[in-house]
Scaffold this active site. Structure first.
Site, PDB file in Angstrom:
ATOM      1  N   PRO A   1      43.824  69.483  36.524  1.00 53.51           N
ATOM      2  CA  PRO A   1      44.989  69.281  37.377  1.00 53.51           C
ATOM      3  C   PRO A   1      44.728  69.416  38.871  1.00 53.51           C
ATOM      4  CG  PRO A   1      45.580  70.617  35.508  1.00 53.51           C
ATOM      5  CD  PRO A   1      44.084  70.414  35.430  1.00 53.51           C
ATOM      6  N   ASN A   2      45.330  68.498  39.597  1.00 51.10           N
ATOM      7  CA  ASN A   2      45.362  68.466  41.065  1.00 51.10           C
ATOM      8  C   ASN A   2      44.054  68.020  41.719  1.00 51.10           C
ATOM      9  OD1 ASN A   2      48.104  69.320  41.531  1.00 51.10           O
ATOM     10  ND2 ASN A   2      47.491  71.321  40.793  1.00 51.10           N
TER      11      ASN A   2
ATOM     12  N   ARG B   1      44.175  67.351  51.065  1.00 46.80           N
ATOM     13  CA  ARG B   1      44.769  68.574  51.618  1.00 46.80           C
ATOM     14  C   ARG B   1      43.783  69.729  51.419  1.00 46.80           C
ATOM     15  NH1 ARG B   1      49.094  66.193  49.267  1.00 46.80           N
ATOM     16  NH2 ARG B   1      48.892  67.302  47.306  1.00 46.80           N
TER      17      ARG B   1
ATOM     18  N   ASN C   1      35.296  70.910  35.707  1.00 44.78           N
ATOM     19  CA  ASN C   1      36.096  71.656  36.667  1.00 44.78           C
ATOM     20  C   ASN C   1      37.526  71.547  36.143  1.00 44.78           C
ATOM     21  OD1 ASN C   1      37.570  72.744  38.729  1.00 44.78           O
ATOM     22  ND2 ASN C   1      36.549  71.593  40.364  1.00 44.78           N
TER      23      ASN C   1
ATOM     24  N   ALA D   1      43.270  74.595  37.610  1.00 44.63           N
ATOM     25  CA  ALA D   1      44.035  75.789  37.240  1.00 44.63           C
ATOM     26  C   ALA D   1      44.096  75.995  35.724  1.00 44.63           C
ATOM     27  CB  ALA D   1      45.435  75.720  37.833  1.00 44.63           C
TER      28      ALA D   1
ATOM     29  N   ASP E   1      38.386  75.000  23.042  1.00 47.56           N
ATOM     30  CA  ASP E   1      38.174  74.729  21.615  1.00 47.56           C
ATOM     31  C   ASP E   1      37.544  73.359  21.397  1.00 47.56           C
ATOM     32  OD1 ASP E   1      38.916  77.120  20.500  1.00 47.56           O
ATOM     33  OD2 ASP E   1      40.981  76.512  20.065  1.00 47.56           O
TER      34      ASP E   1
ATOM     35  N   GLU F   1      30.315  74.937  34.085  1.00 52.78           N
ATOM     36  CA  GLU F   1      31.607  75.051  34.768  1.00 52.78           C
ATOM     37  C   GLU F   1      31.372  74.952  36.276  1.00 52.78           C
ATOM     38  OE1 GLU F   1      33.624  78.688  33.774  1.00 52.78           O
ATOM     39  OE2 GLU F   1      35.049  78.466  35.421  1.00 52.78           O
TER      40      GLU F   1
ATOM     41  N   HIS G   1      33.198  74.806  40.205  1.00 58.83           N
ATOM     42  CA  HIS G   1      34.334  74.931  41.118  1.00 58.83           C
ATOM     43  C   HIS G   1      33.851  74.601  42.520  1.00 58.83           C
ATOM     44  CE1 HIS G   1      36.833  76.631  38.016  1.00 58.83           C
ATOM     45  NE2 HIS G   1      35.795  77.367  37.666  1.00 58.83           N
TER      46      HIS G   1
ATOM     47  N   SER H   1      35.376  75.332  45.390  1.00 58.92           N
ATOM     48  CA  SER H   1      35.523  76.522  46.241  1.00 58.92           C
ATOM     49  C   SER H   1      34.913  77.731  45.532  1.00 58.92           C
ATOM     50  CB  SER H   1      37.011  76.778  46.527  1.00 58.92           C
ATOM     51  OG  SER H   1      37.696  77.096  45.324  1.00 58.92           O
TER      52      SER H   1
ATOM     53  N   ARG I   1      38.498  84.262  46.525  1.00 58.27           N
ATOM     54  CA  ARG I   1      39.893  83.877  46.771  1.00 58.27           C
ATOM     55  C   ARG I   1      40.835  84.822  46.010  1.00 58.27           C
ATOM     56  NH1 ARG I   1      40.486  77.601  45.877  1.00 58.27           N
ATOM     57  NH2 ARG I   1      42.454  78.071  46.941  1.00 58.27           N
TER      58      ARG I   1
ATOM     59  N   ARG J   1      42.185  83.465  40.306  1.00 53.94           N
ATOM     60  CA  ARG J   1      41.268  82.322  40.177  1.00 53.94           C
ATOM     61  C   ARG J   1      39.943  82.703  39.544  1.00 53.94           C
ATOM     62  NH1 ARG J   1      43.676  78.104  42.964  1.00 53.94           N
ATOM     63  NH2 ARG J   1      45.065  78.810  44.603  1.00 53.94           N
TER      64      ARG J   1
HETATM   65  O1  CA2 Z   1      37.535  75.246  43.539  1.00 50.83           O
HETATM   66  C1  CA2 Z   1      37.818  74.519  42.592  1.00 50.83           C
HETATM   67  O2  CA2 Z   1      37.162  73.516  42.274  1.00 50.83           O
HETATM   68  C2  CA2 Z   1      39.066  74.799  41.762  1.00 50.83           C
HETATM   69  O3  CA2 Z   1      38.717  74.641  40.381  1.00 50.83           O
HETATM   70  C3  CA2 Z   1      40.118  73.785  42.148  1.00 50.83           C
HETATM   71  C4  CA2 Z   1      41.426  73.989  41.394  1.00 50.83           C
HETATM   72  C5  CA2 Z   1      41.932  75.429  41.604  1.00 50.83           C
HETATM   73  O4  CA2 Z   1      43.115  75.634  40.841  1.00 50.83           O
HETATM   74  C6  CA2 Z   1      40.862  76.433  41.165  1.00 50.83           C
HETATM   75  O5  CA2 Z   1      41.321  77.749  41.349  1.00 50.83           O
HETATM   76  C7  CA2 Z   1      39.575  76.219  41.956  1.00 50.83           C
HETATM   77  C8  CA2 Z   1      42.446  72.923  41.749  1.00 50.83           C
HETATM   78  C9  CA2 Z   1      42.691  72.867  43.227  1.00 50.83           C
HETATM   79  C10 CA2 Z   1      43.761  71.969  43.648  1.00 50.83           C
HETATM   80  O6  CA2 Z   1      43.171  70.875  44.307  1.00 50.83           O
HETATM   81  C11 CA2 Z   1      43.763  70.404  45.421  1.00 50.83           C
HETATM   82  C12 CA2 Z   1      42.969  69.678  46.240  1.00 50.83           C
HETATM   83  C13 CA2 Z   1      43.486  69.175  47.397  1.00 50.83           C
HETATM   84  C14 CA2 Z   1      44.807  69.377  47.715  1.00 50.83           C
HETATM   85  C15 CA2 Z   1      45.610  70.099  46.860  1.00 50.83           C
HETATM   86  C16 CA2 Z   1      45.084  70.626  45.701  1.00 50.83           C
END
Ligand code: CA2
Length: 145
Positions: free
Chosen positions: A10-11, A18, A74, A77, A87, A98, A100, A102, A107, A111
């Site tokens: 997701p996202n 952003r 990745n 969330a 599973d 895995e 990420h 960031s 953080r 997370r």
């Molecule tokens: O650091 C990562 O790759 C994360 O897996 C990214 C996930 C976050 O929920 C994890 O804690 C760390 C998703 C981030 C949302 O991505 C966005 C990117 C740009 C703008 C808004 C959200």
């Protein structure tokens, strides 16, 4: 040719649009291009998939894992709660890394927890889009040895 699945949750479709302080300015399409370039150099193949829906990721793993030899994930969330994805990965029996973008350990506390981490070959966090490339390098090296 060895095939690797690259899964994004997701996202992550908003990557590069952003929150550059956490995720940089690289879009998911850029990440895919970088990983495809490395896959070509390694003589491997990659299948990319992103979804904001947990079940869609499970479907993709079920459909694509029989022809794959490893997974880069990745889960966004869903990292904290994605047991059905875990599973599916365990059922597929494929090694997975895995990733990420960031540094999730620098953080918010929530997370840091990952349902995948105890089963992953390893976790790469905080190295930006390069984490995906390093994960592919690792899996390809393991597959070659
Ligand atoms: O650091 C990562 O790759 C994360 O897996 C990214 C996930 C976050 O929920 C994890 O804690 C760390 C998703 C981030 C949302 O991505 C966005 C990117 C740009 C703008 C808004 C959200």
């Amino acid at each position: 040719m060895a095939e690797y699945l690259v899964l994004n949750g997701p996202n992550l479709n908003n990557l590069g649009r952003r929150a550059p302080e956490y995720y940089g300015s690289t879009t998911l399409a850029d990440v895919e291009a970088r990983v495809r370039e490395r896959a070509r150099e390694l003589g491997t193949e990659v299948s990319f998939f992103q979804s904001n829906h947990e079940g869609a990721i499970v479907d993709f793993i079920q459909q694509s894992s029989p022809s794959a030899v490893g997974v880069i994930i990745n889960a966004g969330a869903l990292t904290q709660v994605g047991y059905s994805i875990l599973d599916a990965l365990l059922d597929a029996g494929l090694p997975f890394v895995e990733v990420h973008i960031s540094n999730i350990h620098a953080r918010e506390e929530f997370r840091r927890h990952s349902v995948f981490a105890p089963y992953a070959a390893g976790q790469i966090a905080g190295l930006g889009w390069r984490g995906y490339v390093y994960a592919l390098d690792y899996l390809a090296a393991q597959n070659a040895s």
